[in-house]
Write an enzyme that holds these catalytic residues in place. Structure first.
Site, short mmCIF file in Angstrom:
data_model
loop_
_atom_site.label_atom_id
_atom_site.label_comp_id
_atom_site.label_asym_id
_atom_site.label_seq_id
_atom_site.Cartn_x
_atom_site.Cartn_y
_atom_site.Cartn_z
N ASP A 216 41.66 -35.66 -35.95
CA ASP A 216 41.08 -35.42 -34.62
C ASP A 216 41.02 -36.69 -33.78
O ASP A 216 39.98 -37.04 -33.22
CB ASP A 216 39.66 -34.83 -34.74
CG ASP A 216 39.58 -33.62 -35.64
OD1 ASP A 216 40.57 -32.88 -35.73
OD2 ASP A 216 38.53 -33.42 -36.27
N GLU B 203 40.83 -25.23 -28.20
CA GLU B 203 39.81 -26.23 -28.50
C GLU B 203 40.30 -27.62 -28.17
O GLU B 203 41.40 -27.81 -27.65
CB GLU B 203 39.42 -26.15 -29.99
CG GLU B 203 40.56 -26.37 -30.94
CD GLU B 203 40.20 -26.07 -32.39
OE1 GLU B 203 39.04 -25.74 -32.67
OE2 GLU B 203 41.10 -26.16 -33.24
#
Length: 574
Positions: A70, A246
């Site tokens: 991430d 997302e």
């Protein structure tokens, strides 16, 4: 919290953030049942690097091997800062610095003290998710925003004037959802975008999510009530039932606003998509050529496979060209993901209306060309290594390398440096429990590696254990080390799968001298061995499968870790 206190970092926190944490030295010799690790060596030996040596103008991708997922990135002048998820690892949110996007140094962790991070009772794949890092030129301040699935915090932001000098205390933000990111516009206004559930009663299918935007009050560090708006519903084309839109980021270029998101979930259908609008609050129209990054269309038997690519962030490089960092995985020969989700980088072509990752829509290669004027320094001391390398730690330095981490609590709670090495004060907790453990972890960064350590230790009873753990989570792991039964010392190997533990092998040994422990992995095959003379190693039991150390077997979001482990509540019986 009073606003004037946001940038006051306690003296100890400043010291920790600046140079790692200090280990107590020159202590008396520890009791014999206190484990002392005098050396640890990690060596990676992946075939992809052996078979693809670097030319003078190349560097390896991924830039951060092992569990650094991430990624998010920001820039101030010539300085680039990159952060990654850390979940229940402690300290949290590793942060890296670079001048050229190739050579990186870890400068610490954003959340490096207990007042910022409470994960003591948290599953390893919970905790801190998907951090965003953004520099605001309007007030010369860096912001790290993230979702903390622990400690009752939820979405938080921390700030600093200088990432080299530590970060302030967390400010709780008043909105739900995950994966928040901040955007600061030229006019001084600020916005938060994030993933959220659809409005109540409007969920159309499993995995249906939306992207929301809020106006953000920079003075008071809070979203402005009543300004929230759904700007993407479902994804690029809701009629196709896209899942898990997302990890949104907002950008501005040539007067247009761009919203980039991950779509498809962190797995085989992962991708990156882009939208454009004339305002940070939309409306946003998807690019006609989405996705702009994915590896989902290619054969599973492709050479040097990179998969699951997505969850990206963009930045302008020193050469004026754009680059994107993102996560991906490199499965082993059994298609298992033991190294976890890693940080990759690709150049981005933004010569047209929409950005596209260069070679992000074809099978990815293990090497990239260096940007013009950049020298590859990743093999030099001080820079974060990649490719095949050896990392040696003799625990003689005052500062411990940032790669050593704890789980669910600070390392300082159980370690100190004595005259003979690193002492671990055993907790009354085993690695199979959902509690802080007295374990110092190093990420698995290669499919093929060797990890060894020298250990001085004489357990007093069957309750004592010290050695190595290969760890995916509390329900999936191996423990390899020393315990006692009656009057004899034993070396044992235990496998825990789905929370059920089984001793695979054990052997009585003499502990007159230090013992060396070693784990070797060749893709899915792990071998545990020991030596009492520091030369000849004896294999304990048969080689075992690394299946339980893989994300796609054990579940969750983290990669495997190797730990120096001790407990005073041992249940392993030879």
């Amino acid at each position: 919290m009073k606003k004037q206190n946001l940038f006051i970092v306690p003296a100890m926190a400043f010291f920790l953030s600046l140079s790692g944490f200090s280990l107590k030295k020159d202590q008396p010799d520890p009791p014999s049942n206190t484990p002392v690790f005098s050396k640890a060596t990690y060596t990676g030996n992946d075939a992809v690097y052996t078979n693809n040596p670097l030319a003078s103008n190349e560097f390896y991708n991924p830039i951060l091997q092992g569990c650094y997922p991430d990624p998010a990135i920001t820039r101030k002048g010539e300085d680039y800062y990159l952060v990654a998820s850390s979940f229940a690892m402690f300290p949290g949110v590793p942060i890296f610095h670079s001048k050229d996007l190739v050579n990186w140094k870890q400068i610490g962790h954003v959340l490096d003290r207990e007042s910022q991070l409470d994960v003591h009772d948290t599953g390893i794949s919970q905790g801190v998710y998907a951090p965003g890092i953004t520099y605001n030129p309007n007030n010369d301040t860096f912001y790290m925003i993230t979702t903390a699935f622990a400690g009752g915090l939820g979405n938080i932001v921390v700030k600093t004037k200088d990432p080299m000098q530590g970060w302030g205390e967390p400010i709780k933000l008043d909105f739900e959802g995950i994966d928040p990111s901040l955007f600061f516009d030229d006019d001084g206004k600020a916005y938060v975008v994030h993933n959220d559930a659809p409005d109540k009663g409007k969920e159309l299918y499993q995995g249906h999510r939306v992207i929301k935007v809020w106006e953000y009050d920079v003075e008071h560090d809070q979203v402005i009530k009543g300004t929230d708006k759904i700007i993407v519903d479902g994804g690029v084309d809701i009629t196709e039932k896209p899942i898990w839109i997302e990890a949104p980021h907002l950008y501005k270029k040539a007067g247009n606003y761009y919203l980039m998101c991950a779509e498809g979930g962190t797995g085989g259908w992962h991708s990156e998509v882009i939208f454009m609008g004339d305002s940070p609050k939309g409306p946003f129209e998807p690019a006609p050529s989405n996705p702009i990054l994915t590896q989902r269309y290619f054969p599973s038997n492709r050479e040097n496979m990179v998969d699951w690519a997505g969850h990206a962030d963009l930045v302008e490089g020193p050469d004026g060209k754009y680059y994107g960092v993102f996560l991906g995985v490199r499965p082993n020969t059994e298609n298992r993901v033991n190294t976890g989700r890693e940080t990759f980088i690709l150049p981005v072509d933004w010569s047209g209306t929409y950005p596209v990752f260069e070679n992000g829509l074809v099978p990815m290669k293990p090497k990239l060309e260096l940007p013009e004027g950049v020298t590859n320094k990743t093999s030099e001391k001080g820079y974060f290594p990649n490719g095949n390398f050896t990392f040696e730690e003799d625990f003689s330095n005052k500062q411990l390398d940032y790669r050593w981490i704890g789980l669910r609590g600070p390392r300082e709670a159980f370690i100190k440096q004595g005259k003979k090495g690193l002492e671990i004060k055993p907790f009354e907790t085993e690695i199979t429990e959902l509690k802080p453990t007295s374990t110092l972890f190093h990420r698995q960064m290669h499919k093929t590696f060797t990890f060894s350590t020298d250990l001085a230790y004489k357990p007093k009873s069957e309750n004592d254990f010290a050695g190595i753990t290969c760890y995916q989570n509390e329900r999936f792991n191996y423990a390899f080390g020393i315990t006692k039964k009656d009057k004899a010392y034993y070396i044992v190997l235990q496998r825990t799968e789905k929370g059920n533990s089984e001793v695979l092998a054990s052997k009585p040994i003499s502990l007159s001298e230090n013992i060396s422990l070693k784990v070797e992995a060749d893709n899915d095959v792990y071998t545990f061995s020991f030596s009492t003379d520091d030369t000849a190693f004896t294999k304990l039991g048969d080689s075992v499968s690394g299946d339980i150390l893989s994300t796609n077997v054990a579940g969750g979001f983290t990669g495997a870790m190797i730990g120096l482990y001790a407990t005073s509540a041992n249940s392993i019986q030879p």
